[in-house]
Scaffold this motif. Structure first.
Motif, PDB file in Angstrom:
ATOM      1  N   ALA A  36       0.825  -1.213   0.000  1.00  0.00           N
ATOM      2  CA  ALA A  36       0.000   0.000   0.000  1.00  0.00           C
ATOM      3  C   ALA A  36       0.856   1.259   0.000  1.00  0.00           C
ATOM      4  CB  ALA A  36      -0.936   0.004   1.208  1.00  0.00           C
ATOM      5  N   ILE A  37       2.001   1.221   0.648  1.00  0.00           N
ATOM      6  CA  ILE A  37       2.855   2.403   0.721  1.00  0.00           C
ATOM      7  C   ILE A  37       3.760   2.525  -0.496  1.00  0.00           C
ATOM      8  CG2 ILE A  37       4.774   3.471   1.978  1.00  0.00           C
ATOM      9  CD1 ILE A  37       3.421   2.380   4.542  1.00  0.00           C
ATOM     10  N   SER A  38       4.452   1.463  -0.873  1.00  0.00           N
ATOM     11  CA  SER A  38       5.458   1.606  -1.925  1.00  0.00           C
ATOM     12  C   SER A  38       5.415   0.510  -2.978  1.00  0.00           C
ATOM     13  CB  SER A  38       6.851   1.692  -1.302  1.00  0.00           C
ATOM     14  OG  SER A  38       7.116   0.546  -0.530  1.00  0.00           O
ATOM     15  N   GLY A  39       4.240  -0.093  -3.179  1.00  0.00           N
ATOM     16  CA  GLY A  39       4.110  -1.100  -4.227  1.00  0.00           C
ATOM     17  C   GLY A  39       4.481  -0.530  -5.592  1.00  0.00           C
ATOM     18  N   ASN A  85     -10.267  10.246   7.569  1.00  0.00           N
ATOM     19  CA  ASN A  85      -9.294   9.650   8.473  1.00  0.00           C
ATOM     20  C   ASN A  85      -7.909  10.228   8.188  1.00  0.00           C
ATOM     21  OD1 ASN A  85      -8.078   7.949  10.309  1.00  0.00           O
ATOM     22  ND2 ASN A  85      -8.128   6.169   8.975  1.00  0.00           N
ATOM     23  N   LEU A  86      -7.693  11.485   8.577  1.00  0.00           N
ATOM     24  CA  LEU A  86      -6.455  12.190   8.264  1.00  0.00           C
ATOM     25  C   LEU A  86      -5.325  11.757   9.177  1.00  0.00           C
ATOM     26  CD1 LEU A  86      -7.991  15.722   7.810  1.00  0.00           C
ATOM     27  CD2 LEU A  86      -7.066  14.279   6.004  1.00  0.00           C
ATOM     28  N   GLY A  87      -4.140  11.694   8.605  1.00  0.00           N
ATOM     29  CA  GLY A  87      -2.978  11.356   9.407  1.00  0.00           C
ATOM     30  C   GLY A  87      -1.722  11.261   8.575  1.00  0.00           C
ATOM     31  N   PHE A  88      -0.622  11.129   9.269  1.00  0.00           N
ATOM     32  CA  PHE A  88       0.694  10.992   8.653  1.00  0.00           C
ATOM     33  C   PHE A  88       1.151   9.546   8.763  1.00  0.00           C
ATOM     34  CE2 PHE A  88       0.656  15.467   9.862  1.00  0.00           C
ATOM     35  CZ  PHE A  88       1.227  16.086   8.763  1.00  0.00           C
ATOM     36  N   VAL A  89       1.950   9.127   7.785  1.00  0.00           N
ATOM     37  CA  VAL A  89       2.651   7.849   7.829  1.00  0.00           C
ATOM     38  C   VAL A  89       4.099   8.151   7.483  1.00  0.00           C
ATOM     39  CG1 VAL A  89       2.928   5.585   6.761  1.00  0.00           C
ATOM     40  CG2 VAL A  89       0.638   6.458   7.219  1.00  0.00           C
ATOM     41  N   ALA A 129       7.864   2.601   5.190  1.00  0.00           N
ATOM     42  CA  ALA A 129       8.094   3.909   4.577  1.00  0.00           C
ATOM     43  C   ALA A 129       9.586   3.971   4.259  1.00  0.00           C
ATOM     44  CB  ALA A 129       7.690   5.028   5.523  1.00  0.00           C
ATOM     45  N   PRO A 130       9.945   4.217   3.014  1.00  0.00           N
ATOM     46  CA  PRO A 130      11.357   4.123   2.624  1.00  0.00           C
ATOM     47  C   PRO A 130      12.239   5.163   3.306  1.00  0.00           C
ATOM     48  CG  PRO A 130      10.021   4.936   0.806  1.00  0.00           C
ATOM     49  CD  PRO A 130       9.077   4.568   1.906  1.00  0.00           C
ATOM     50  N   ASP A 131      13.477   4.767   3.514  1.00  0.00           N
ATOM     51  CA  ASP A 131      14.477   5.646   4.127  1.00  0.00           C
ATOM     52  C   ASP A 131      15.555   6.029   3.121  1.00  0.00           C
ATOM     53  OD1 ASP A 131      13.531   6.003   6.679  1.00  0.00           O
ATOM     54  OD2 ASP A 131      14.519   4.221   7.465  1.00  0.00           O
ATOM     55  N   ASP A 132      15.206   6.124   1.849  1.00  0.00           N
ATOM     56  CA  ASP A 132      16.226   6.419   0.848  1.00  0.00           C
ATOM     57  C   ASP A 132      15.787   7.497  -0.141  1.00  0.00           C
ATOM     58  OD1 ASP A 132      14.270   5.004  -0.456  1.00  0.00           O
ATOM     59  OD2 ASP A 132      15.592   3.471  -1.251  1.00  0.00           O
ATOM     60  N   ILE A 133      14.936   8.428   0.309  1.00  0.00           N
ATOM     61  CA  ILE A 133      14.495   9.514  -0.564  1.00  0.00           C
ATOM     62  C   ILE A 133      14.618  10.840   0.164  1.00  0.00           C
ATOM     63  CG2 ILE A 133      12.907   8.114  -1.940  1.00  0.00           C
ATOM     64  CD1 ILE A 133      10.623   9.113  -0.277  1.00  0.00           C
ATOM     65  N   GLY A 134      14.892  11.906  -0.562  1.00  0.00           N
ATOM     66  CA  GLY A 134      14.903  13.247   0.010  1.00  0.00           C
ATOM     67  C   GLY A 134      16.138  13.537   0.844  1.00  0.00           C
ATOM     68  N   ALA A 135      16.240  14.780   1.255  1.00  0.00           N
ATOM     69  CA  ALA A 135      17.401  15.222   2.035  1.00  0.00           C
ATOM     70  C   ALA A 135      17.446  14.545   3.392  1.00  0.00           C
ATOM     71  CB  ALA A 135      17.351  16.733   2.211  1.00  0.00           C
ATOM     72  N   THR A 136      16.291  14.212   3.943  1.00  0.00           N
ATOM     73  CA  THR A 136      16.262  13.553   5.244  1.00  0.00           C
ATOM     74  C   THR A 136      16.335  12.042   5.107  1.00  0.00           C
ATOM     75  OG1 THR A 136      13.856  13.497   5.210  1.00  0.00           O
ATOM     76  CG2 THR A 136      14.896  15.385   6.288  1.00  0.00           C
ATOM     77  N   LEU A 141       4.157  10.911   4.533  1.00  0.00           N
ATOM     78  CA  LEU A 141       2.906  10.915   3.784  1.00  0.00           C
ATOM     79  C   LEU A 141       1.816  11.506   4.649  1.00  0.00           C
ATOM     80  CD1 LEU A 141       3.125   7.241   2.468  1.00  0.00           C
ATOM     81  CD2 LEU A 141       3.655   9.306   1.184  1.00  0.00           C
ATOM     82  N   PHE A 142       0.930  12.297   4.043  1.00  0.00           N
ATOM     83  CA  PHE A 142      -0.203  12.859   4.764  1.00  0.00           C
ATOM     84  C   PHE A 142      -1.422  12.779   3.870  1.00  0.00           C
ATOM     85  CE2 PHE A 142      -3.041  16.473   5.712  1.00  0.00           C
ATOM     86  CZ  PHE A 142      -3.368  16.147   7.016  1.00  0.00           C
TER      87      PHE A 142
END
Length: 179
Positions: A36-39, A85-89, A129-136, A141-142
Motif C-alpha cells: 500500500a505504501i510503496s508497491g 481519516n487524516l494522518g501521517f505515515v 516507509a522508505p528511508d532512501d528519498i529526500g534530504a532527510t 505521507l499525509f
C-alpha cells in the motif's frame, strides 16, 4: 510462512495455535502495508501511494521544517480533501529526526513533541516507509487514509506443507499463508 516442529504439533494447545495465527496475520498485514505504501507499478503488483501519479508532493530537500509540514496539510486542503481519516505515515528515522528538530528558531519547541502525532494529526511509524528519498532520507505521507483502497482477489489461503526440506526430516510442518 511459519515452520513448526513435530514436538510442537504433538504438544500444541489452543495457545500455540493462537500464536501461529497471530504471527501469520502479522506477516500478511506487513505485506499489505508494504504494498500500500510503496508497491511498484507494473505486472500484477499493487501500486502503492508513493508510486501513484497525480498526488501532491512537498520538497523536503532543504531539510525538515515546520513550514513544510504545514505546506503538506495546505496541499491536501486545497484539493478539498482535508476530511476523513487524516494522518501521517512515516518511518522511525523521520520520527527520530523530527523529535530532534526545533520547530522555530529561539524556541525549545520541537517539530514533533510526541512520537504518535504531528501538527495535531495522528502519525503512524512503519519500516515500510522508505528511508532512501529526500534530504532527510525518509518519506512523510499525509492524507485521508479512508481514500486508500486495497482490493483482494481472494481470501487468505493457508497451505500446510509437511514436505518442505526445512521441516520434512524432523516431522515438522511449514505453514504458508497467501493473500
Amino acid at each position: 510462512e511459519i515452520d513448526f516442529s513435530r514436538r510442537m504439533i504433538i504438544n500444541a494447545t489452543p495457545d500455540v495455535e493462537q500464536m501461529i495465527r497471530r504471527d501469520l496475520a502479522g506477516q500478511l498485514a506487513s505485506g499489505v502495508d508494504a504494498a500500500a505504501i510503496s508497491g511498484a507499478v507494473g505486472g500484477d503488483n499493487p501500486v502503492g501511494v508513493l508510486n501513484q501519479t497525480g498526488i501532491n508532493t512537498v520538497d523536503f530537500t532543504a531539510g525538515l521544517s515546520w513550514a513544510l509540514v504545514l505546506d503538506m496539510i495546505q496541499a491536501v486542503a486545497e484539493d478539498k480533501a482535508l476530511m476523513g481519516n487524516l494522518g501521517f505515515v512515516t518511518s522511525p528515522k523521520f520520527v527520530a529526526a523530527a523529535r530532534a528538530t526545533v520547530r522555530a528558531p529561539l524556541t525549545e519547541q520541537l517539530l514533533m513533541e510526541s512520537a504518535s502525532s504531528l501538527a495535531d494529526y495522528r502519525l503512524i511509524q512503519t519500516t515500510h516507509a522508505p528511508d532512501d528519498i529526500g534530504a532527510t532520507d525518509t518519506c512523510l505521507l499525509f492524507g485521508n487514509w479512508n481514500d486508500l483502497f486495497v482490493g483482494y482477489w481472494s481470501g487468505i489461503d493457508i497451505t500446510p506443507n509437511p514436505y518442505h526440506a526445512a521441516v520434512y526430516s524432523s516431522g515438522g510442518v511449514r505453514i504458508n499463508a497467501f493473500l
